[in-house]
Scaffold this motif. Structure first.
Motif, short mmCIF file in Angstrom:
data_model
loop_
_atom_site.label_atom_id
_atom_site.label_comp_id
_atom_site.label_asym_id
_atom_site.label_seq_id
_atom_site.Cartn_x
_atom_site.Cartn_y
_atom_site.Cartn_z
N MET A 1 0.82 -1.21 0.00
CA MET A 1 0.00 0.00 0.00
C MET A 1 0.85 1.26 0.00
SD MET A 1 -2.96 1.25 -0.28
CE MET A 1 -3.89 -0.28 -0.10
N THR A 2 0.49 2.19 -0.87
CA THR A 2 1.06 3.53 -0.87
C THR A 2 -0.08 4.53 -0.63
OG1 THR A 2 0.73 4.11 -3.21
CG2 THR A 2 2.63 2.72 -2.68
N ALA A 3 0.26 5.79 -0.55
CA ALA A 3 -0.75 6.82 -0.29
C ALA A 3 -1.71 7.00 -1.46
CB ALA A 3 -0.07 8.15 0.02
N ILE A 4 -1.34 6.50 -2.64
CA ILE A 4 -2.21 6.66 -3.82
C ILE A 4 -2.72 5.33 -4.34
CG2 ILE A 4 -1.20 8.85 -4.54
CD1 ILE A 4 0.51 7.30 -6.55
N GLY A 5 -2.54 4.27 -3.56
CA GLY A 5 -3.05 2.97 -3.98
C GLY A 5 -2.02 1.88 -3.83
N PRO A 6 -2.43 0.62 -4.02
CA PRO A 6 -1.51 -0.49 -3.80
C PRO A 6 -0.68 -0.84 -5.05
CG PRO A 6 -3.72 -1.33 -4.21
CD PRO A 6 -3.82 0.17 -4.25
N VAL A 7 0.61 -1.05 -4.81
CA VAL A 7 1.48 -1.61 -5.85
C VAL A 7 1.23 -3.12 -5.87
CG1 VAL A 7 3.86 -1.98 -6.57
CG2 VAL A 7 3.20 0.19 -5.55
N ASP A 8 1.12 -3.70 -7.05
CA ASP A 8 0.78 -5.11 -7.15
C ASP A 8 1.75 -5.99 -6.38
OD1 ASP A 8 -1.49 -4.74 -8.69
OD2 ASP A 8 -0.38 -4.78 -10.57
N ILE A 9 3.04 -5.80 -6.59
CA ILE A 9 4.05 -6.60 -5.89
C ILE A 9 5.23 -5.71 -5.54
CG2 ILE A 9 5.77 -8.45 -6.12
CD1 ILE A 9 3.83 -10.01 -7.80
N LEU A 10 5.72 -5.82 -4.30
CA LEU A 10 6.99 -5.23 -3.90
C LEU A 10 7.96 -6.38 -3.70
CD1 LEU A 10 8.74 -2.82 -3.06
CD2 LEU A 10 7.95 -3.18 -0.71
N ALA A 11 9.10 -6.29 -4.35
CA ALA A 11 10.10 -7.36 -4.28
C ALA A 11 11.47 -6.74 -4.06
CB ALA A 11 10.08 -8.20 -5.55
N ARG A 12 12.46 -7.62 -3.83
CA ARG A 12 13.87 -7.23 -3.78
C ARG A 12 14.60 -8.03 -4.85
NH1 ARG A 12 15.25 -2.79 -0.40
NH2 ARG A 12 13.67 -2.71 1.26
N ASP A 13 15.50 -7.36 -5.56
CA ASP A 13 16.26 -8.06 -6.59
C ASP A 13 17.48 -8.74 -5.98
OD1 ASP A 13 18.17 -6.10 -6.17
OD2 ASP A 13 17.69 -5.00 -8.02
#
Length: 231
Positions: free
Chosen positions: A138-150
């Protein structure tokens, strides 16, 4: 939406002319201004219709129409042309109005929710060393589908679409601008993933430093038949 079942005849006048003789039909009056005439057959396709923008007016029929049983006349006038749909009502059998609200749209197998789940389960599809942080970050303007680390441990925001178009790239750009203000996440790079990516969207993504990835839905589901491939 207004639903009217009535015995009626229908005439279309304008760039073409058409006539539906007297019969019992379903009349759909939608909030967008369209009016559709349906029978009890023909699948989803109406017998005749007027597309928006249009204006519906009701009037008392002329004397000669009243003599043959017309009780009300509907005139649906297209606001940009002279096209008119004229419905001559003889008898109303049902008349009701219903507030349907905002429709969420058609959900098909293989759209964003399914792709998101599958990609989260197979995050190394994006590269060796990738690991999932969370879905629907979740961000202030909506959810990012996936947060990952490379593989290097850097944050990656992934936006998933069934069909990748410019709007999706713009959406991911807004997420990245916001997330890169967070010192706990920055620097954050972006991945735009879809089953199909339009050339214009790919060009815009490249210009903004966003990586594009085309997703193979069957391969993610584990049903890709490598033995039947030509290459």
């Amino acid at each position: 939406m207004r639903l009217v079942i009535a015995r009626c005849s229908v005439d279309y006048a304008g760039r073409l002319t058409a006539h539906l003789p007297l019969a019992t039909r379903l009349l759909l009056v939608k909030a967008d201004g369209s009016v559709l005439v349906h029978s009890d057959g023909g699948s989803y396709k109406p017998l005749n219709w007027m597309s928006p923008p249009a204006r519906l007016t009701f009037s008392v029929p002329e004397e000669d129409a009243r003599e043959i049983g017309v009780t009300q006349t509907w005139t649906v006038q297209h606001t940009k042309t002279d096209d008119r749909l004229i419905v001559s009502i003889h008898e109303v059998l049902h008349d009701s109005e219903h507030e349907l609200g905002v429709d969420p749209g058609l959900v098909k197998d293989g759209v964003e929710a399914h792709l998101q789940k599958l990609l989260a389960e197979h995050i190394t599809t994006l590269g060796d060393g990738y690991r999932l942080v969370r879905r629907e970050y979740m961000t202030a303007i909506g959810p990012v589908d996936i947060l990952a680390r490379d593989g290097a441990g850097s944050a990656v925001a992934i936006e998933i679409k069934r069909r990748g178009e410019i709007d999706g790239v713009e959406q991911l750009t807004r997420y990245l601008e916001l997330m890169n203000r967070d010192p706990l996440l920055a620097p954050v790079t972006g991945v735009f993933a879809a089953q199909e990516i339009k050339p214009q969207a790919r060009t815009l993504a490249s210009d903004r430093g966003i990586r594009c990835v085309v997703l193979d839905y069957d391969a993610l589901r584990g049903i890709d038949d490598v033995d039947s491939r030509l290459f």
